[in-house]
Design an enzyme around this catalytic site. Structure first.
Site, PDB file in Angstrom:
ATOM      1  N   LYS A  19       6.481  23.812 -11.810  1.00  0.00           N
ATOM      2  CA  LYS A  19       5.726  22.593 -11.530  1.00  0.00           C
ATOM      3  C   LYS A  19       5.541  22.403 -10.027  1.00  0.00           C
ATOM      4  O   LYS A  19       4.459  22.062  -9.561  1.00  0.00           O
ATOM      5  CB  LYS A  19       6.438  21.376 -12.135  1.00  0.00           C
TER       6      LYS A  19
ATOM      7  N   ARG B 100      -3.803  22.398 -11.514  1.00  0.00           N
ATOM      8  CA  ARG B 100      -2.771  21.496 -12.011  1.00  0.00           C
ATOM      9  C   ARG B 100      -3.076  21.004 -13.424  1.00  0.00           C
ATOM     10  O   ARG B 100      -2.164  20.657 -14.183  1.00  0.00           O
ATOM     11  CB  ARG B 100      -2.593  20.301 -11.060  1.00  0.00           C
TER      12      ARG B 100
ATOM     13  N   ASN C  98      -1.352  20.266 -18.445  1.00  0.00           N
ATOM     14  CA  ASN C  98      -1.678  19.406 -19.583  1.00  0.00           C
ATOM     15  C   ASN C  98      -1.867  20.194 -20.878  1.00  0.00           C
ATOM     16  O   ASN C  98      -2.424  19.650 -21.836  1.00  0.00           O
ATOM     17  CB  ASN C  98      -2.938  18.588 -19.277  1.00  0.00           C
TER      18      ASN C  98
ATOM     19  N   GLU D 128       8.382  20.247 -23.301  1.00  0.00           N
ATOM     20  CA  GLU D 128       7.790  20.451 -21.975  1.00  0.00           C
ATOM     21  C   GLU D 128       8.341  21.718 -21.317  1.00  0.00           C
ATOM     22  O   GLU D 128       7.664  22.356 -20.517  1.00  0.00           O
ATOM     23  CB  GLU D 128       8.044  19.231 -21.078  1.00  0.00           C
TER      24      GLU D 128
ATOM     25  N   LYS E 139       2.767  12.004  -9.986  1.00  0.00           N
ATOM     26  CA  LYS E 139       1.847  11.271 -10.860  1.00  0.00           C
ATOM     27  C   LYS E 139       2.561  10.011 -11.332  1.00  0.00           C
ATOM     28  O   LYS E 139       3.617  10.093 -11.941  1.00  0.00           O
ATOM     29  CB  LYS E 139       1.489  12.111 -12.087  1.00  0.00           C
TER      30      LYS E 139
ATOM     31  N   HIS F 148       6.813  11.442 -26.894  1.00  0.00           N
ATOM     32  CA  HIS F 148       5.821  12.191 -26.112  1.00  0.00           C
ATOM     33  C   HIS F 148       5.989  13.703 -26.299  1.00  0.00           C
ATOM     34  O   HIS F 148       5.024  14.422 -26.567  1.00  0.00           O
ATOM     35  CB  HIS F 148       5.934  11.821 -24.634  1.00  0.00           C
TER      36      HIS F 148
ATOM     37  N   GLU G 110      -4.859  17.492  -8.895  1.00  0.00           N
ATOM     38  CA  GLU G 110      -5.413  17.979 -10.160  1.00  0.00           C
ATOM     39  C   GLU G 110      -6.921  18.200 -10.097  1.00  0.00           C
ATOM     40  O   GLU G 110      -7.676  17.754 -10.954  1.00  0.00           O
ATOM     41  CB  GLU G 110      -5.051  17.015 -11.305  1.00  0.00           C
TER      42      GLU G 110
ATOM     43  N   ARG H 231       0.804  -1.232   0.000  1.00  0.00           N
ATOM     44  CA  ARG H 231       0.000   0.000   0.000  1.00  0.00           C
ATOM     45  C   ARG H 231       0.837   1.283   0.000  1.00  0.00           C
ATOM     46  O   ARG H 231       0.351   2.343   0.356  1.00  0.00           O
ATOM     47  CB  ARG H 231      -0.980   0.028   1.182  1.00  0.00           C
TER      48      ARG H 231
ATOM     49  N   HIS I 103      -1.659  18.413 -24.127  1.00  0.00           N
ATOM     50  CA  HIS I 103      -1.609  16.973 -23.878  1.00  0.00           C
ATOM     51  C   HIS I 103      -2.842  16.214 -24.359  1.00  0.00           C
ATOM     52  O   HIS I 103      -2.748  15.040 -24.673  1.00  0.00           O
ATOM     53  CB  HIS I 103      -1.368  16.700 -22.389  1.00  0.00           C
TER      54      HIS I 103
ATOM     55  N   HIS J 253      -1.775  13.305 -26.509  1.00  0.00           N
ATOM     56  CA  HIS J 253      -2.022  11.899 -26.189  1.00  0.00           C
ATOM     57  C   HIS J 253      -2.808  11.216 -27.312  1.00  0.00           C
ATOM     58  O   HIS J 253      -2.577  10.048 -27.618  1.00  0.00           O
ATOM     59  CB  HIS J 253      -2.790  11.759 -24.869  1.00  0.00           C
TER      60      HIS J 253
END
Length: 365
Positions: free
Chosen positions: A226, A240, A244, A184, A142, A264, A236, A120, A247, A251
């Protein structure tokens, strides 16, 4: 040369980002981030031959093992996360064990996700070796893996104990990977810092030449942006999502090309420009700012056009599976111009298709 430190302020879970040359060899700095006896270093077949021994040497008396995965986005899978978990169980790692992610964004995301699941949640340390990972994916907690249906559909928020950014690792980064990382960096200027965007325009040549001072400034500025956003909105729920920018389009491009054609960062570069063009089309932003973005991306050697052979309808279908959507409505990150991104929830499919059609037609002519 000394290193720089930026902190991600999250109360009891705050952690440092260290940036500088030769940091992998400076274990006195990062060993304090490793709590227990057991360490599992997760790396890939490209990075391990270059840097694994350096990290192992820094562990000294700690009990370590390593797991080397194949390199590439196609290996960011549940199966490989399972291999990390099995390895941890195999070395009888306890709850005070630490996973070290030594590699690019794929290794960081995957190893961090496995660390979030094992018992966990156990500690992990990010040691990003690509520019993309250094300025983006290694910071903020993330973690995740891809499913055949789309990118990062399985994951968890799990913050690292520290991020060790050794700028010397960029010397071995292939040119294309390095340039993809610059996308980025541009993103931080585009979404919230017009002054930094202007600095990038002025220092594009130094960045392409991998000038140490220029790289360090670009990385530190990106990480500081960041870190500040993550501190304000860790999960997010709001701001936040601005990270993206580009993105949702990006994506979709990656999924449509099977992660085989575009890196990417390259997909994000095209995606940012599409977001800027859509913003112009909607009357939200000046066309001149989209043009400035296109010029800067091209100067940095990044693609700005949708690859030929990809239909607008295909991209739109992939965009509809994006995690940022809520109840089937497209949520896009658009801008008012350089330095002013915003979350826009009411863009219609017709408006998005118009931008995609314009972009795909431009390629075919």
């Amino acid at each position: 040369m000394s290193h720089r430190e930026i902190r991600v302020e999250l109360g009891a879970r705050s952690y440092p980002i260290w940036i500088g040359p030769g940091l992998l060899t400076q274990s006195a700095l990062w060993r304090s981030s490793i709590g227990g006896r057991h360490v599992l270093i997760v790396s890939n077949s490209t990075v391990a031959p270059l840097y694994l021994q350096t990290v192992i040497a820094g562990l000294q008396t700690l009990s370590w093992d390593s797991l080397i995965l194949p390199d590439g986005e196609t290996h960011k899978t549940l199966d490989n996360a399972g291999l990390v978990l099995a390895k941890l169980a195999g070395i009888k790692a306890s709850r005070d064990a630490t996973v070290i992610a030594l590699g690019g964004g794929v290794i960081g995301d995957l190893a961090g996700f496995a660390a979030s699941c094992y018992m966990r949640g156990i500690a992990f340390v990010q040691m990003p070796t690509t520019l993309l990972a250094q300025v983006d994916s290694s910071v903020g907690g993330k973690t995740g893996v891809n499913l055949p249906a789309g990118k990062n559909l399985v994951g968890a928020f799990h913050q690292p104990r520290a991020v060790v950014i050794d700028t010397d690792t960029l010397a071995t980064l292939p040119e294309r990977e390095y340039r993809a990382g610059l996308a980025e960096v541009v993103k931080y200027g585009a979404l919230g810092d017009a002054d930094f965007f202007a600095w990038l325009e002025q220092n594009a040549d130094a960045l392409i030449a991998r000038d140490a001072a220029a790289m360090t400034h670009a990385i530190a500025t990106s990480c500081a942006h960041k870190a500040a956003i993550v501190a304000r909105d860790e999960h997010e729920l709001g701001e936040r999502a601005l990270l993206n920018l580009g993105h949702t389009f990006g994506h979709a491009l990656e999924t449509a090309t099977g992660y085989a054609t575009l890196l990417h960062g390259e997909a994000v570069a095209i995606g940012m420009l599409l977001a800027a063009q859509l913003s112009t089309q909607l009357g939200r932003a000046p066309a001149a700012d989209a043009k400035r973005l296109a010029v800067l991306l091209q100067r940095l050697g990044l693609p700005i056009n949708i690859p030929p052979g990809i239909a607008a309808e295909t991209l739109f279908a992939h965009m509809q599976l994006d995690k940022k959507n809520i109840s089937g409505r497209l949520r896009l990150i658009l801008w008012r111009g350089i330095g002013h991104a915003e979350i826009v929830a009411d863009v219609t499919s017709t408006e998005v298709m118009q931008t995609l059609n314009n972009a795909t037609e431009a390629v075919h002519h």
